[in-house]
Design an enzyme around this catalytic site. Structure first.
Site, PDB file in Angstrom:
ATOM      1  CE  LYS A   1      -4.375   1.190   0.164  1.00 22.22           C
ATOM      2  NZ  LYS A   1      -5.579   0.536  -0.378  1.00 22.22           N
TER       3      LYS A   1
ATOM      4  CG  ASP B   1      -7.312   3.682  -0.802  1.00 22.72           C
ATOM      5  OD1 ASP B   1      -7.773   2.544  -0.683  1.00 22.72           O
ATOM      6  OD2 ASP B   1      -7.400   4.533   0.103  1.00 22.72           O
TER       7      ASP B   1
HETATM    8  P1  NDP Z   1     -12.934   8.146  -2.815  1.00 25.22           P
HETATM    9  O1  NDP Z   1     -11.887   9.160  -2.573  1.00 25.22           O
HETATM   10  O2  NDP Z   1     -13.443   7.925  -4.189  1.00 25.22           O
HETATM   11  O3  NDP Z   1     -14.195   8.435  -1.876  1.00 25.22           O
HETATM   12  C1  NDP Z   1     -14.086   8.518  -0.485  1.00 25.22           C
HETATM   13  C2  NDP Z   1     -15.438   8.951   0.059  1.00 25.22           C
HETATM   14  O4  NDP Z   1     -15.396   8.884   1.480  1.00 25.22           O
HETATM   15  C3  NDP Z   1     -15.787  10.376  -0.305  1.00 25.22           C
HETATM   16  O5  NDP Z   1     -17.173  10.516  -0.402  1.00 25.22           O
HETATM   17  C4  NDP Z   1     -15.263  11.144   0.916  1.00 25.22           C
HETATM   18  O6  NDP Z   1     -15.936  12.376   1.127  1.00 25.22           O
HETATM   19  C5  NDP Z   1     -15.589  10.183   2.027  1.00 25.22           C
HETATM   20  N1  NDP Z   1     -14.673  10.383   3.136  1.00 25.22           N
HETATM   21  C6  NDP Z   1     -13.315  10.307   3.107  1.00 25.22           C
HETATM   22  N2  NDP Z   1     -12.805  10.575   4.300  1.00 25.22           N
HETATM   23  C7  NDP Z   1     -13.859  10.820   5.103  1.00 25.22           C
HETATM   24  C8  NDP Z   1     -13.997  11.158   6.458  1.00 25.22           C
HETATM   25  N3  NDP Z   1     -12.919  11.315   7.248  1.00 25.22           N
HETATM   26  N4  NDP Z   1     -15.267  11.325   6.950  1.00 25.22           N
HETATM   27  C9  NDP Z   1     -16.345  11.163   6.157  1.00 25.22           C
HETATM   28  N5  NDP Z   1     -16.272  10.859   4.864  1.00 25.22           N
HETATM   29  C10 NDP Z   1     -15.053  10.683   4.346  1.00 25.22           C
HETATM   30  O7  NDP Z   1     -12.336   6.782  -2.212  1.00 25.22           O
HETATM   31  P2  NDP Z   1     -12.809   5.300  -2.482  1.00 25.22           P
HETATM   32  O8  NDP Z   1     -14.272   5.258  -2.676  1.00 25.22           O
HETATM   33  O9  NDP Z   1     -11.907   4.717  -3.488  1.00 25.22           O
HETATM   34  O10 NDP Z   1     -12.422   4.596  -1.092  1.00 25.22           O
HETATM   35  C11 NDP Z   1     -13.329   4.545   0.011  1.00 25.22           C
HETATM   36  C12 NDP Z   1     -12.888   3.456   0.969  1.00 25.22           C
HETATM   37  O11 NDP Z   1     -12.866   2.197   0.282  1.00 25.22           O
HETATM   38  C13 NDP Z   1     -11.482   3.607   1.558  1.00 25.22           C
HETATM   39  O12 NDP Z   1     -11.472   3.076   2.864  1.00 25.22           O
HETATM   40  C14 NDP Z   1     -10.634   2.721   0.657  1.00 25.22           C
HETATM   41  O13 NDP Z   1      -9.455   2.285   1.300  1.00 25.22           O
HETATM   42  C15 NDP Z   1     -11.597   1.579   0.430  1.00 25.22           C
HETATM   43  N6  NDP Z   1     -11.315   0.747  -0.733  1.00 25.22           N
HETATM   44  C16 NDP Z   1     -11.268   1.286  -1.993  1.00 25.22           C
HETATM   45  C17 NDP Z   1     -11.028   0.481  -3.080  1.00 25.22           C
HETATM   46  C18 NDP Z   1     -11.099   1.004  -4.471  1.00 25.22           C
HETATM   47  O14 NDP Z   1     -11.048   0.180  -5.407  1.00 25.22           O
HETATM   48  N7  NDP Z   1     -11.245   2.296  -4.689  1.00 25.22           N
HETATM   49  C19 NDP Z   1     -10.724  -0.954  -2.913  1.00 25.22           C
HETATM   50  C20 NDP Z   1     -10.900  -1.449  -1.581  1.00 25.22           C
HETATM   51  C21 NDP Z   1     -11.142  -0.595  -0.532  1.00 25.22           C
HETATM   52  P3  NDP Z   1     -15.375  13.729   0.436  1.00 25.22           P
HETATM   53  O15 NDP Z   1     -15.886  13.687  -0.961  1.00 25.22           O
HETATM   54  O16 NDP Z   1     -15.974  14.783   1.277  1.00 25.22           O
HETATM   55  O17 NDP Z   1     -13.884  13.681   0.530  1.00 25.22           O
END
Ligand code: NDP
Length: 446
Positions: free
Chosen positions: A126, A166
């Site tokens: 990672k 991510d």
């Molecule tokens: P994105 O950046 O596309 O989206 C993240 C989302 O979570 C956004 O809506 C963001 O809001 C919100 N968010 C982030 N931090 C916070 C916080 N502290 N409090 C509240 N909301 C928050 O990321 P992903 O969708 O890719 O990833 C989301 C999760 O999934 C992570 O934990 C990641 O590790 C996990 N994951 C992702 C994979 C992938 O293929 N993308 C694979 C496996 C796991 P805002 O828009 O306001 O920033």
């Protein structure tokens, strides 16, 4: 916790001070491993636990770049190459101001077991940076990505280490990173990064895979109790890549998705979230979710500064970030009638929240199992790159579905075998661990 595990755990905490998320991830896995250590004393003799907790390589580097006003900015870059027993290091890059070594190590540690669960030949790694892409122009993001890759490229390779996206790293960032890698190395090495654009080596279904896979897993769990997700009331946190496609797949399966969130607040749309509109606002326009309520008009509410877990749910899918569901939120969800919880994000539920769900008989899927569809489809992207082929959406989605059903069944069977039916945390941890431990034993002390 088993005495052997406790001793290693204490040593891990002492050697990695202040890395609280990493400690939490190790503790969570170790809590499940007692019965395995009893059955396999050879793992203890070969120090598999100690070796698993110590990354094979940790890279920390300076990322200098210039912002649009000409000022020099300095960020910190990370890549933790955790474990290569099963294949090249594989795992995403996160760009978020909260990123530090403890976050990267927690994610990398989880990734080892997740990747093992997929059944694909990929090790765990990672990386990321404390760079905050929010509010930055396209040109600034590009300059940052180019500087980041100018250091990282020397550690990557399709047979060595293959990053993906991510939080904060989507298709746009992968494009800039790939372009710079190609420029520096003078190699069109498609398999060095996944999550690429379709016309330059990307795979269909990769953008959808994590969210789709999470919902497929939740549906498999629900079916063990005789009722699928159809007509169930679903609440999702986040509105990023994982959340968007989790909502889309839940709707395809006939569920009613009523709420989602971002880091500012959440929206409730009882008629069903318009996922295309969320995608338009958050992914295309890079706006805020608040806009959703404005555009949808009457009947849709936006609540600023509160938790989406205040909304009643039968099925909860945390898809935002780590530790977003604590004990109080879990207790509220149970009171509101939740019966299925699947982690789309990595470690979104605290250990206390998981205990609340499990003691209430809620079907709970840990992220390392439920969100493994993303990395599994990344491995399918690598397969297509290696054979210079590109598969159809239908075929790739079929592969993803088979993989998710396989992970579900493996976790369920392992839980059953170890006397804890429906305990997907135990099933996922043991099943992933044994696969990696066996490979490490076979490969000797390296
Ligand atoms: P994105 O950046 O596309 O989206 C993240 C989302 O979570 C956004 O809506 C963001 O809001 C919100 N968010 C982030 N931090 C916070 C916080 N502290 N409090 C509240 N909301 C928050 O990321 P992903 O969708 O890719 O990833 C989301 C999760 O999934 C992570 O934990 C990641 O590790 C996990 N994951 C992702 C994979 C992938 O293929 N993308 C694979 C496996 C796991 P805002 O828009 O306001 O920033």
């Amino acid at each position: 916790m088993h005495a052997e595990l406790l001793a290693v755990r204490d040593q891990v905490h002492a050697r990695n001070p202040g890395e609280v998320e990493f400690h939490q991830a190790v503790d969570e896995v170790f809590e499940s491993l007692g019965p395995v250590i009893e059955r396999h004393p050879e793992y203890v003799e070969a120090a598999v636990l100690e070796r698993l907790c110590e990354p094979e390589r940790q890279i920390i580097f300076r990322v200098p770049w210039t912002d649009d006003s000409g000022r020099v900015q300095i960020n910190r870059g990370f890549r933790v190459e955790y474990n290569s027993a099963l294949g090249p290091y594989k795992g995403g890059l996160r760009f978020h101001p909260s990123v530090y070594l403890g976050i990267v190590k927690f994610l990398g540690f989880e990734q080892i077991f997740k990747n093992a669960l997929t059944g694909m030949p990929i090790g765990g790694g990672k990386g990321g940076s404390d760079f905050d892409p929010r509010g930055r122009s396209k040109a600034e993001v590009m300059r940052f990505c180019q500087s980041f890759m100018t250091e990282l490229y020397r550690h990557l390779g399709e047979h060595t280490d293959v990053p993906a996206g991510d939080i904060g790293v989507g298709g746009r960032e992968i494009g800039y990173l790939f372009g710079q890698y190609k420029r520096i190395t003078n190699r069109y090495e498609s398999g060095v990064l996944t999550g690429k654009g379709l016309s330059w080596g990307g795979s269909l279904v990769r953008p959808e895979a994590t969210g789709y896979g999470t919902v497929l897993f939740a549906n498999e769990m629900a079916k063990t109790r005789g009722r699928s997700l159809e007509e169930r009331r679903v609440v999702v946190s986040g509105s990023g890549n994982v959340a968007i496609y989790a909502m889309a797949k839940a709707q395809q399966l006939g569920a009613n998705v009523v709420a989602c969130s971002d880091s500012d607040g959440f929206v409730v749309d009882e008629g069903g979230i318009d996922v295309d509109l969320v995608r338009q606002i958050k992914e295309v326009e890079r706006g805020r979710l608040k806009e959703y309520a404005v555009r949808r008009g009457a009947g849709v509410s936006y609540v600023e500064g509160a938790s989406v877990w205040d909304v009643n749910a039968e099925v909860a899918l945390p898809c935002a970030t780590q530790n977003e569901v604590g004990e109080a939120a879990a207790t509220r969800l149970v009171a509101s009638g939740v019966t299925v919880v699947a982690e789309g994000a990595n470690m979104p539920c605290t250990p206390e929240a998981i205990a609340v769900f499990q003691s209430a008989g809620v079907l709970f899927a840990p992220g390392k199992a439920a969100n493994a569809g993303g990395v599994a489809t990344s491995a399918l992207e690598m397969q297509q790159n290696a054979s210079r082929d590109s598969w159809t959406f239908e075929y790739t989605e079929q592969r993803l579905t088979e993989i998710m059903v396989g992970i579900h069944d493996r976790c369920a069977q392992t839980a059953e075998e170890y006397g804890a039916p429906s305990n997907y945390v135990l099933g996922a941890n043991i099943s992933g661990f044994v696969k990696v431990a066996e490979a490490m034993l076979a490969q000797g002390l390296v």
